[in-house]
Design a protein around this motif. Structure first.
Motif, mmCIF file in Angstrom:
data_model
loop_
_atom_site.group_PDB
_atom_site.id
_atom_site.type_symbol
_atom_site.label_atom_id
_atom_site.label_comp_id
_atom_site.label_asym_id
_atom_site.label_seq_id
_atom_site.Cartn_x
_atom_site.Cartn_y
_atom_site.Cartn_z
ATOM 1 N N SER A 27 0.945 -1.119 0.021
ATOM 2 C CA SER A 27 -0.055 -0.101 0.157
ATOM 3 C C SER A 27 0.787 1.172 0.088
ATOM 4 O O SER A 27 0.550 2.183 -0.734
ATOM 5 N N LEU A 28 1.984 1.172 0.613
ATOM 6 C CA LEU A 28 2.953 2.250 0.886
ATOM 7 C C LEU A 28 3.538 2.495 -0.674
ATOM 8 O O LEU A 28 3.582 3.756 -1.199
ATOM 9 N N ILE A 29 3.826 1.317 -1.179
ATOM 10 C CA ILE A 29 4.317 1.586 -2.532
ATOM 11 C C ILE A 29 3.267 2.049 -3.624
ATOM 12 O O ILE A 29 3.705 3.127 -4.478
ATOM 13 N N LEU A 30 2.305 1.722 -3.598
ATOM 14 C CA LEU A 30 1.107 1.906 -4.355
ATOM 15 C C LEU A 30 0.929 3.522 -4.261
ATOM 16 O O LEU A 30 0.463 4.438 -5.115
ATOM 17 N N ILE A 31 0.803 3.975 -2.960
ATOM 18 C CA ILE A 31 0.639 5.409 -2.587
ATOM 19 C C ILE A 31 1.696 6.219 -3.175
ATOM 20 O O ILE A 31 1.519 7.430 -3.889
ATOM 21 N N ALA A 32 3.001 5.725 -3.156
ATOM 22 C CA ALA A 32 4.116 6.726 -3.645
ATOM 23 C C ALA A 32 4.138 6.610 -5.183
ATOM 24 O O ALA A 32 4.313 7.631 -5.754
ATOM 25 N N LEU A 33 3.426 5.581 -5.847
ATOM 26 C CA LEU A 33 3.489 5.463 -7.293
ATOM 27 C C LEU A 33 2.498 6.559 -7.513
ATOM 28 O O LEU A 33 2.335 7.134 -8.754
ATOM 29 N N MET A 34 1.077 6.517 -6.843
ATOM 30 C CA MET A 34 0.070 7.417 -6.963
ATOM 31 C C MET A 34 0.358 8.795 -7.247
ATOM 32 O O MET A 34 0.019 9.781 -7.959
ATOM 33 N N GLN A 35 1.546 8.946 -6.045
ATOM 34 C CA GLN A 35 2.071 10.715 -5.976
ATOM 35 C C GLN A 35 2.853 10.830 -7.381
ATOM 36 O O GLN A 35 2.741 11.826 -7.882
ATOM 37 N N ASN A 69 -8.108 11.218 -6.920
ATOM 38 C CA ASN A 69 -8.667 12.724 -6.879
ATOM 39 C C ASN A 69 -8.126 13.173 -5.569
ATOM 40 O O ASN A 69 -8.144 14.546 -5.454
ATOM 41 N N ASN A 70 -7.573 12.569 -4.569
ATOM 42 C CA ASN A 70 -7.215 13.240 -3.139
ATOM 43 C C ASN A 70 -5.782 12.819 -2.946
ATOM 44 O O ASN A 70 -5.208 13.143 -1.793
ATOM 45 N N ILE A 71 -4.943 12.528 -3.887
ATOM 46 C CA ILE A 71 -3.625 12.555 -3.958
ATOM 47 C C ILE A 71 -2.730 13.433 -3.473
ATOM 48 O O ILE A 71 -1.616 13.166 -2.913
ATOM 49 N N CYS A 110 -9.135 3.487 -1.418
ATOM 50 C CA CYS A 110 -10.485 3.799 -2.403
ATOM 51 C C CYS A 110 -10.625 5.479 -1.996
ATOM 52 O O CYS A 110 -10.951 6.178 -3.061
ATOM 53 N N TRP A 111 -10.502 5.966 -0.879
ATOM 54 C CA TRP A 111 -10.640 7.587 -0.794
ATOM 55 C C TRP A 111 -9.680 8.333 -1.613
ATOM 56 O O TRP A 111 -9.796 9.418 -2.485
ATOM 57 N N LEU A 112 -8.334 7.803 -1.475
ATOM 58 C CA LEU A 112 -7.369 8.390 -2.514
ATOM 59 C C LEU A 112 -7.441 8.503 -3.900
ATOM 60 O O LEU A 112 -7.344 9.301 -4.521
ATOM 61 N N TRP A 113 -7.889 7.357 -4.427
ATOM 62 C CA TRP A 113 -8.297 7.188 -5.840
ATOM 63 C C TRP A 113 -9.485 7.989 -6.323
ATOM 64 O O TRP A 113 -9.505 8.437 -7.410
ATOM 65 N N PHE A 114 -10.857 7.435 -5.553
ATOM 66 C CA PHE A 114 -11.920 7.958 -5.954
ATOM 67 C C PHE A 114 -12.462 8.965 -5.219
ATOM 68 O O PHE A 114 -13.553 9.373 -5.660
ATOM 69 N N GLY A 115 -12.185 9.162 -4.223
ATOM 70 C CA GLY A 115 -12.594 10.329 -3.189
ATOM 71 C C GLY A 115 -13.018 11.633 -3.957
ATOM 72 O O GLY A 115 -12.103 12.047 -4.703
ATOM 73 N N THR A 116 -14.132 12.008 -3.625
ATOM 74 C CA THR A 116 -14.233 13.547 -4.491
ATOM 75 C C THR A 116 -14.049 14.688 -3.656
ATOM 76 O O THR A 116 -14.120 15.714 -3.942
ATOM 77 N N GLN A 117 -13.862 14.623 -2.152
ATOM 78 C CA GLN A 117 -13.691 15.741 -1.289
ATOM 79 C C GLN A 117 -12.663 15.240 -0.267
ATOM 80 O O GLN A 117 -12.730 14.191 0.285
ATOM 81 N N PRO A 118 -11.521 16.057 -0.089
ATOM 82 C CA PRO A 118 -10.577 15.802 0.768
ATOM 83 C C PRO A 118 -10.971 15.959 2.284
ATOM 84 O O PRO A 118 -12.180 16.533 2.498
ATOM 85 N N LEU A 119 -10.551 15.013 3.125
ATOM 86 C CA LEU A 119 -10.829 15.163 4.551
ATOM 87 C C LEU A 119 -10.545 16.328 5.239
ATOM 88 O O LEU A 119 -11.114 16.723 6.373
#
Length: 208
Positions: A45-53, A59-61, A197-206
Motif C-alpha cells: 500500500s505504501l508503494i502504491l501510494i508513492a506511485l500514485m503521487q 482525486n485526493n492524492i 479508495c478514498w485516495l483514488w476515487f474520493g471527491t472531497q478531501p478530509l
C-alpha cells in the motif's frame, strides 16, 4: 482406585490435550500467515501510494493527509514486525504440533490397556510420561485459547455428549473467539481498502 486415577480417565485427558494442541498449532500457524500477509499488504500500500503521487493518480492524492497516512503506515509495518517477533507464532505452532504428536504416540501406547484391569504401576508410569511431555513442550500462557479445547471436545463424542442446542452454542462460541482473535487483521484490511479508495476515487478531501 478412584475414577480420577483410572487409565480411562488419563487416556481421556491425553486425548483432549492432544486434540487441543493440534487446533492451537493450526491457529498459530494461521496467525503466522496473517501477520506476514498484513505486513506485506501495508508495504504494498505504501508503494502504491508513492506511485500514485509520482504519476498524480487519484482525486485526493494531493491531500495534506497523504503524508500522515504514509508515516502511520510505516509505523504500522514496524509495530507488526515487532509483534510477529515477540509472539513468535511460528515457533509456538511447531511446539504445539510436536507436543500433540508426542501425546498421539502416548495414546497409541495406552490404547491396548483401555478396558483392562487397573495397573497402578502402569498408570503412574504413563501419568509421569504425560506430565513430562507437557513440561517439555511448555508454551506461554498467551497461547492458551479455550476455543481450541471446545473444538477438541466436539471431536470426542465418546467422552463428551454435546448435541442439539449445546452443539450450536459451542460452535457459536468457537466462531466468536476466533473472530476476535483474528479481528485485527480484518480491521487493517478494511482500513487499507478504505484509504486507497478514498485516495483514488474520493471527491472531497478530509481536510480543508
Amino acid at each position: 482406585m478412584s475414577k480420577e486415577e483410572s487409565l480411562d480417565n488419563l487416556y481421556k485427558k491425553i486425548d483432549a490435550t492432544s486434540k487441543t494442541r493440534f487446533h492451537a498449532s493450526r491457529r498459530l500457524k494461521l496467525h503466522t500467515k496473517c501477520s506476514t500477509y498484513t505486513v506485506v499488504l501495508i508495504s504494498l500500500s505504501l508503494i502504491l501510494i508513492a506511485l500514485m503521487q509520482a504519476y498524480e493518480i487519484g482525486n485526493n492524492i494531493e491531500s495534506e493527509l497523504v503524508g500522515l497516512i504514509q508515516v502511520f503506515s510505516a509505523i504500522a509495518v514496524l509495530v507488526y514486525s515487532l509483534l510477529i517477533d515477540k509472539n513468535d507464532y511460528s515457533n509456538s505452532s511447531e511446539k504445539m504440533y510436536s507436543c500433540a504428536s508426542r501425546l498421539g504416540e502416548l495414546k497409541k501406547k495406552m490404547h491396548p490397556l483401555i478396558g483392562t484391569e487397573h495397573n497402578q504401576e502402569k498408570y503412574d508410569e504413563l501419568r509421569i510420561e504425560y506430565d513430562e511431555v507437557l513440561r517439555l513442550y511448555e508454551t506461554h500462557s498467551n497461547n492458551d485459547f479455550r476455543a481450541d479445547y471446545v473444538q477438541a471436545k466436539l471431536e470426542m463424542p465418546e467422552n463428551y455428549t454435546i448435541k442439539g442446542l449445546d452443539w450450536m452454542v459451542a460452535k457459536a462460541y468457537i466462531f466468536q473467539k476466533l473472530l476476535f482473535n483474528f479481528l485485527s487483521y480484518l480491521i487493517v484490511i478494511i482500513i487499507i481498502g478504505w484509504v486507497i479508495c478514498w485516495l483514488w476515487f474520493g471527491t472531497q478531501p478530509l481536510s480543508s
